[in-house]
Write an enzyme that holds these catalytic residues in place. Sequence first.
Site, mmCIF file in Angstrom:
data_model
loop_
_atom_site.group_PDB
_atom_site.id
_atom_site.type_symbol
_atom_site.label_atom_id
_atom_site.label_comp_id
_atom_site.label_asym_id
_atom_site.label_seq_id
_atom_site.Cartn_x
_atom_site.Cartn_y
_atom_site.Cartn_z
ATOM 1 N N GLY A 276 -41.925 -63.440 46.960
ATOM 2 C CA GLY A 276 -41.415 -64.802 46.747
ATOM 3 C C GLY A 276 -40.535 -65.210 45.582
ATOM 4 O O GLY A 276 -39.793 -64.561 45.433
ATOM 5 N N SER A 277 -41.001 -66.532 45.236
ATOM 6 C CA SER A 277 -40.096 -66.997 43.968
ATOM 7 C C SER A 277 -40.226 -66.232 42.809
ATOM 8 O O SER A 277 -39.328 -66.431 41.883
ATOM 9 C CB SER A 277 -40.415 -68.444 43.780
ATOM 10 O OG SER A 277 -40.018 -69.149 44.891
ATOM 11 N N THR A 278 -41.282 -65.365 42.308
ATOM 12 C CA THR A 278 -41.314 -64.561 41.284
ATOM 13 C C THR A 278 -40.151 -63.528 41.183
ATOM 14 O O THR A 278 -39.568 -63.384 40.243
ATOM 15 C CB THR A 278 -42.278 -63.550 41.302
ATOM 16 O OG1 THR A 278 -42.548 -62.762 42.340
ATOM 17 C CG2 THR A 278 -43.758 -64.356 41.376
#
Length: 482
Positions: free
Chosen positions: A212-214
Amino acid sequence: MNKTIRHTSVFVLLLVLALLGRATWVQAYRAEALADDQKNRRNTIAQYAQPLGNIVVAGSPVTGSKRTEGTDLEYRRTYTDGELYAAVTGYSSQAYGSTQLEGIYADVLDGTDDRLKNPLDAVTRKQREPGTVLTTIDPAVQEAAYRALGNKKGAAVAVDPVSGRILALASTPSYDPSKISGTNDGAAWRELTGDPDKPLVNRALRQPLPPGSTFKLVVAAAALEDGLYRSVDTATESPSPYTLPHTRTVLRNENASAPCENATIRTALRYSCNNVFGKMAADLGQDKVRAMAERFGFNDAELDVPVRAYASVYPSKMDPAQTALSGIGQFDVTATPLQMAMVSAAIANDGLLAAPHMVSEVVDSDGDALTSYEDGDTRRIVSSATAAQLRSAMVTVVEEGTGTNAAVAGAEVGGKTGTAQHGENNSKTPYAWFTSYAKDPSTGKQVAVAVMIEDSGAARSEVSGNGLAAPVAQKMMAAALK
């Protein structure tokens, strides 16, 4: 001589010669293979003929041995706080073999490693004293990770950014290796292998999932290093909402009211703007993003810590729309918690990535080193300037953005949240991620962390990196900085 007797004698002689030839061949060419065969019962008898050597955490063994009764295997493996350390030790089972450190160092721990030999042992045939495996695990950080994960399905990793020492490696649900260490543990084995939550899987190292956004940290690093944007405070060219290239599909932001249009990298990380990083990945192109991902460790099929970690993957042969989705850690991008901890560790360590390892030394019974693992074996991932800018933006995420639950009093903390969709049409509960670093300016201590919550039992609407994963990371960082 009677002709029949003569023929019989010749035939018998040929049989004797065949038997001698076969015996010579077995002894000369097959002896080692037969001795090493897993089905050779003598090997198992020899392995458990004496107490095994120990795996040690902070000077104290977390393994042991005890005598058995009614079997030719004299000792069986025991574990102290087995569930707490299972992701580190693995198991040593008389029936089901060995895994993790127990498997890698089996020869050292049972005394059969050739490096443990001395000339007198060869003469007296004395069984050699086993060796010991010294780990880098910090028990306080390990316990903080395990307790904070609780009954959630997930994993957490903590790394010292400067040395590369793995301070914690936790995976839940866990299991007690003592319950499967003997020969009559079939019921416990069937329960573990049949459990749909897969407690035997080391999620910290061996279950890559969409980050995801990591993953936006990797894309931001690529954009800064490439010169696409001069700094984290330069406005980007990012329409909101953003339509994926050559499609009618709109890439929306989780927070529709966030100031994501043409946002700077700092603002985009603070609000986790999908439009910014999707557009950024498409503008860079998959080759540049992949090159940066691989510098951090993605696509490495031989990452040994020393347990082999499964490769985290940044895919190839994507079209522009798929490349844009990869920029927010979706499409076919996958990562382990170890990998995302490595990303934060390199950023924290001024752009240098120290090789992660959870064993410091393997020693013989006299304490002499058989194998040593160097701290601080580093390679440069990004420039010092890029690392400093990313740290600054990550601090904004924790102080003012989506990662406020990771704050540690008195410490510099930077992080990035992630919520990864999965399932057909994103129908399944998302994965919650958080990766971060923390530094104590008064002591110089620092740590990098990654946490992945695969399933917490929470409703879909309640799943977020800040709500589920950041509190785990916070407890681990606080423990590491004490």
